[in-house]
Every structure is written in structure tokens, then in C-alpha cells.
Scaffold this motif. Sequence first.
Motif, PDB file in Angstrom:
ATOM      1  N   ILE A  49     -21.610 -85.815 -34.201  1.00  0.00           N
ATOM      2  CA  ILE A  49     -21.047 -84.493 -34.482  1.00  0.00           C
ATOM      3  C   ILE A  49     -20.558 -83.836 -33.197  1.00  0.00           C
ATOM      4  CG2 ILE A  49     -21.597 -82.157 -35.291  1.00  0.00           C
ATOM      5  CD1 ILE A  49     -23.531 -83.450 -37.308  1.00  0.00           C
ATOM      6  N   LEU A  96     -15.642 -79.195 -38.017  1.00  0.00           N
ATOM      7  CA  LEU A  96     -16.838 -79.668 -38.704  1.00  0.00           C
ATOM      8  C   LEU A  96     -16.849 -79.226 -40.167  1.00  0.00           C
ATOM      9  CD1 LEU A  96     -19.670 -78.963 -36.097  1.00  0.00           C
ATOM     10  CD2 LEU A  96     -18.274 -81.020 -36.359  1.00  0.00           C
ATOM     11  N   GLU A 140     -22.048 -80.588 -41.844  1.00  0.00           N
ATOM     12  CA  GLU A 140     -22.277 -80.913 -40.432  1.00  0.00           C
ATOM     13  C   GLU A 140     -22.760 -79.682 -39.670  1.00  0.00           C
ATOM     14  OE1 GLU A 140     -19.057 -84.542 -39.757  1.00  0.00           O
ATOM     15  OE2 GLU A 140     -18.388 -82.458 -39.658  1.00  0.00           O
TER      16      GLU A 140
END
Length: 291
Positions: free
Chosen positions: A265, A277, A281
Motif C-alpha cells: 500500500i 487508495l 486500503e
Amino acid sequence: MTSLGYDIKDKLKRLNVFEKIIAVNIVVFFLGFLIKAINNIPREHSLKWLELPKDISDFILKPWTIITYGFTHYDVIHLLFNLVILYFVSRSMVNLFPSKQSLSIYFLGILSGGLLYLLVYNLIPKSMLMSVGPLVGASAGVNALLIFLCAYMPDRETKFFAIRIKLWHIGLAIVIIDFIGLFGINQGGKVAHFGGTILGYFYAKQLFKGNDIGLGFGKFMDSITYLFKSKSPLKTVYKSKKKPFAGHNKEQFNEFNNQKKIDLILDKISKSGYESLTKEEKAFLFKSGKD
């Protein structure tokens, strides 16, 4: 306990680890004023037992100062500057990385800054140095966190007033400013800054390769915490019956997978920015920062 007391206690419990560190710094700062008033001594001598001395012989008699100097400030501007930066940087750290890992970076930065300060002062000829006093301030730890972020996700952008700049630009500016400062009046402080900078950069580069160099220090902090939390000197130890996963138990395996998810991430953030994102996430990062 009064309702006010419970309210204060509840708010203290809600503070994250860095907010607690900020609170300790503030308490120590005002403790210096109290000692000054009671003993009628100069302000700069009120916290002498917490300062990191410049001579090795003095340091051997006060080994705790390799950590306590990072909680010691005499000047209110110095205190505010360090703590304001620490507050904002730590918010990013605890949202993106596990709190224990962020704490390791901070304290290892303080240790590295103090050790480099001692090394330089005791190995370089005194004729090459200006007058250097004892070391105080949290700057080495703050630098370690800042440079860690700049090195781990160098292409991530942030706003500086109306200008968008990449984190590696900020890191480079910090290094240049500290280098120029080596020729000023606060040489000892700038040397310590470089100690924190080196640690933060090295930590980030190793973590990017999958090596967490702060694991040993994290375990050491856990053992210290355990000593204070332990209610009984005797404890029954039971062997875990959980099946191992490739040499790890299930919890270790899950922790390993979680760290890999965090790395992926963060790599996505570095390349495309935080807004790229997904909700899942972002939620995962937020949850990881609370662990």
C-alpha cells in the motif's frame, strides 16, 4: 476520584504513543522551572542530570542521558519547534506504520544522534570544533522520523502552503540546512541531527528490502514494558500448541502478511498518491496504525 479526574485520565488513555512523548517533554520542561525556583539556580543548570555530557568520562557516570537528553529542553522556542514537527510527522507515521515500529525509529534516532555527538566530540581534535556544550533536545528523533518518511516514499507529494512538493525535496532541504548549521554556533546539535538522519535513511532503505532493523529494539522495549506491567514475579509458562506456518506460529504469520500488505500500500502511495487508495486500503492502514 472526581469527574474531572476521570475525564483527564480518560483523555490520557486516548493519547497515542507520540502524544504521550510530547506530554512528557512538556512536563520535563516545566519541571526545570520548578527546580530552578526551589534551588535558586540558573535555568540552564536545572536539568543537568538529564543532559548528555560531551566527554565520555562524564557519560560513563550518567549512561541514562543517552535517552533522557531527548526529553530535555531549556528554550521554549526549541521545545515548541521540536514538538510541533513531532506532532505532525507522528500523525503520518502512526497512520501508515505500526506504532511500535514508529517508536523504534524515534528512539533509535535519539540513540544514534547521541552516539554520533559523543563520537565526533571525543575523536575530532578540539581545535577543529567550536565551543560545544551538553546535548539536549528531541531533534535527532524527529529527524529520524522525517527522513524515514522522505526516504521510504520519496515521490509522495505534500502541500507546502500552495506548493506541492515531493518528500525527497523536503529531506534534501533538511540535510542541506543541517550541513550549513555545522559551521554555526550549534555544532553539537547539528551533529546529533545527522545521527538521526542517517538512522532514518538506513532504516527506510532496509525496510524497503524487507529488513526491519528495529525489531531487536522493539523487543527490548517490550521487555521493559513487561517489567512495569508484571504484577507477580512468578508466572506459569505454557507451550504454544498452535501449528507453525513456515517456521512461525499463526500470529507471527499473520503479522508478516500484514506488514507485506502495508509495504504494498505504501508503495502504491509513493507512486500514485494517497488518494489512489481504495476505501478498504485506507481502512487497513488506519487499523494497522492503531495496533
